[in-house]
Design an enzyme around this catalytic site. Sequence first.
Site, PDB file in Angstrom:
ATOM      1  CB  CYS A 165      18.451 -91.502 -11.366  1.00 22.70           C
ATOM      2  SG  CYS A 165      19.212 -92.038  -9.822  1.00 22.70           S
ATOM      3  N   GLY A 166      21.003 -91.782 -12.723  1.00 22.12           N
ATOM      4  CA  GLY A 166      22.395 -92.047 -13.078  1.00 22.12           C
ATOM      5  C   GLY A 166      23.007 -93.144 -12.218  1.00 22.12           C
ATOM      6  CB  THR A 167      24.182 -93.227  -8.872  1.00 25.15           C
ATOM      7  OG1 THR A 167      23.258 -92.361  -8.187  1.00 25.15           O
ATOM      8  CG2 THR A 167      25.328 -92.433  -9.465  1.00 25.15           C
ATOM      9  N   GLY A 168      21.096 -94.433  -9.282  1.00 21.29           N
ATOM     10  CA  GLY A 168      20.044 -95.077  -8.480  1.00 21.29           C
ATOM     11  C   GLY A 168      19.930 -94.444  -7.104  1.00 21.29           C
ATOM     12  CB  VAL A 169      22.427 -92.642  -5.017  1.00 19.41           C
ATOM     13  CG1 VAL A 169      22.451 -91.921  -3.670  1.00 19.41           C
ATOM     14  CG2 VAL A 169      23.409 -93.805  -5.017  1.00 19.41           C
ATOM     15  N   GLY A 170      19.970 -91.059  -6.019  1.00 19.51           N
ATOM     16  CA  GLY A 170      19.029 -89.949  -5.850  1.00 19.51           C
ATOM     17  C   GLY A 170      17.590 -90.450  -5.854  1.00 19.51           C
ATOM     18  CG  HIS A 223      15.705-110.987   4.231  1.00 18.79           C
ATOM     19  ND1 HIS A 223      16.882-111.201   4.906  1.00 18.79           N
ATOM     20  CD2 HIS A 223      15.387-112.170   3.654  1.00 18.79           C
ATOM     21  CE1 HIS A 223      17.275-112.468   4.756  1.00 18.79           C
ATOM     22  NE2 HIS A 223      16.390-113.078   3.986  1.00 18.79           N
ATOM     23  CG  HIS A 244      13.266-113.243  11.573  1.00 19.90           C
ATOM     24  ND1 HIS A 244      12.771-114.450  11.131  1.00 19.90           N
ATOM     25  CD2 HIS A 244      14.401-113.026  10.862  1.00 19.90           C
ATOM     26  CE1 HIS A 244      13.586-114.936  10.204  1.00 19.90           C
ATOM     27  NE2 HIS A 244      14.579-114.093  10.025  1.00 19.90           N
ATOM     28  CG  ASP A 281      17.609 -88.873 -13.839  1.00 20.00           C
ATOM     29  OD1 ASP A 281      17.929 -89.880 -14.504  1.00 20.00           O
ATOM     30  OD2 ASP A 281      18.387 -88.310 -13.046  1.00 20.00           O
ATOM     31  CG  HIS A 282      18.689 -85.973 -17.434  1.00 22.32           C
ATOM     32  ND1 HIS A 282      18.129 -85.521 -16.260  1.00 22.32           N
ATOM     33  CD2 HIS A 282      20.029 -85.797 -17.298  1.00 22.32           C
ATOM     34  CE1 HIS A 282      19.082 -85.064 -15.466  1.00 22.32           C
ATOM     35  NE2 HIS A 282      20.235 -85.232 -16.068  1.00 22.32           N
ATOM     36  NE  ARG A 289      15.096-108.647  11.902  1.00 24.68           N
ATOM     37  CZ  ARG A 289      15.767-109.736  11.539  1.00 24.68           C
ATOM     38  NH1 ARG A 289      15.938-110.035  10.268  1.00 24.68           N
ATOM     39  NH2 ARG A 289      16.272-110.542  12.457  1.00 24.68           N
TER      40      ARG A 289
HETATM   41  O1  LIG Z   1      22.239 -90.146 -10.460  1.00 22.29           O
HETATM   42  C1  LIG Z   1      21.547 -89.195 -10.213  1.00 22.29           C
HETATM   43  C2  LIG Z   1      21.131 -88.853  -8.828  1.00 22.29           C
HETATM   44  O2  LIG Z   1      21.642 -89.781  -7.912  1.00 22.29           O
HETATM   45  C3  LIG Z   1      21.140 -88.276 -11.320  1.00 22.29           C
HETATM   46  O3  LIG Z   1      20.772 -89.032 -12.418  1.00 22.29           O
HETATM   47  C4  LIG Z   1      22.320 -87.382 -11.678  1.00 22.29           C
HETATM   48  O4  LIG Z   1      22.678 -86.584 -10.574  1.00 22.29           O
HETATM   49  C5  LIG Z   1      21.998 -86.496 -12.884  1.00 22.29           C
HETATM   50  O5  LIG Z   1      23.069 -85.622 -13.091  1.00 22.29           O
HETATM   51  P1  LIG Z   1      23.074 -84.555 -14.283  1.00 22.29           P
HETATM   52  O6  LIG Z   1      21.855 -83.676 -14.090  1.00 22.29           O
HETATM   53  O7  LIG Z   1      24.376 -83.791 -14.139  1.00 22.29           O
HETATM   54  O8  LIG Z   1      22.978 -85.330 -15.558  1.00 22.29           O
END
Ligand SMILES: O=C(CO)[C@H](O)[C@H](O)COP(=O)(O)O
Length: 159
Positions: free
Chosen positions: A65-70, A98, A133, A8-9, A137
């Site tokens: 992305c910013g954190t990798g989480v989304g 694994h 194993h 993303d951005h 999984r």
């Molecule tokens: O890390 C992210 C999701 O996990 C996105 O990159 C983040 O939320 C983007 O935020 P914004 O639109 O405020 O720049």
Amino acid sequence: MIVSIGSDHAGYPLKAKVVEILEANRVEIIDHGSYTPDPVDFPDIARLVCNSVRSNQASRGIMVCGTGVGASIAANKIPGIRAAVCHDIHSAYQCVEHDDVNIMCIGAKIVGEWLAKDLIEAFIKAEFSTEEHFRRRVRKLELIELDSAKELRAKLSDF
Ligand SMILES: O=C(CO)[C@H](O)[C@H](O)COP(=O)(O)O
């Protein structure tokens, strides 16, 4: 090896470095954007990256992305995808060995380009273990996916 990439951005600045790292490792790249720093929603790019892995156009994917989480949340909703946020080198190779992870997600706000290089090289060089194993999984993960699809199908049959 062919690797699909996307960001993303917030991940856009690091994605340029991801390209450089993959090219230096002689990896073929399918780049699904973002191609500009303009805001873009990570689920839209994750869908493109994951679909190219699902359809075997690429064997693995990397999302930033910013954190990798989304990105990892989005990717893990797609059947056949096993995505993981990896910000340490051990996870970057063990997730493949694994858990047969096929999409690695990196947070551009969390890791610098030097750590990104080590993460990417660990991820692309790793292979899924032949040990039973681990294979069992992953089959169980596939069963969870199948059961969820069946539940959804049963719900939809009410319409
Ligand atoms: O890390 C992210 C999701 O996990 C996105 O990159 C983040 O939320 C983007 O935020 P914004 O639109 O405020 O720049």
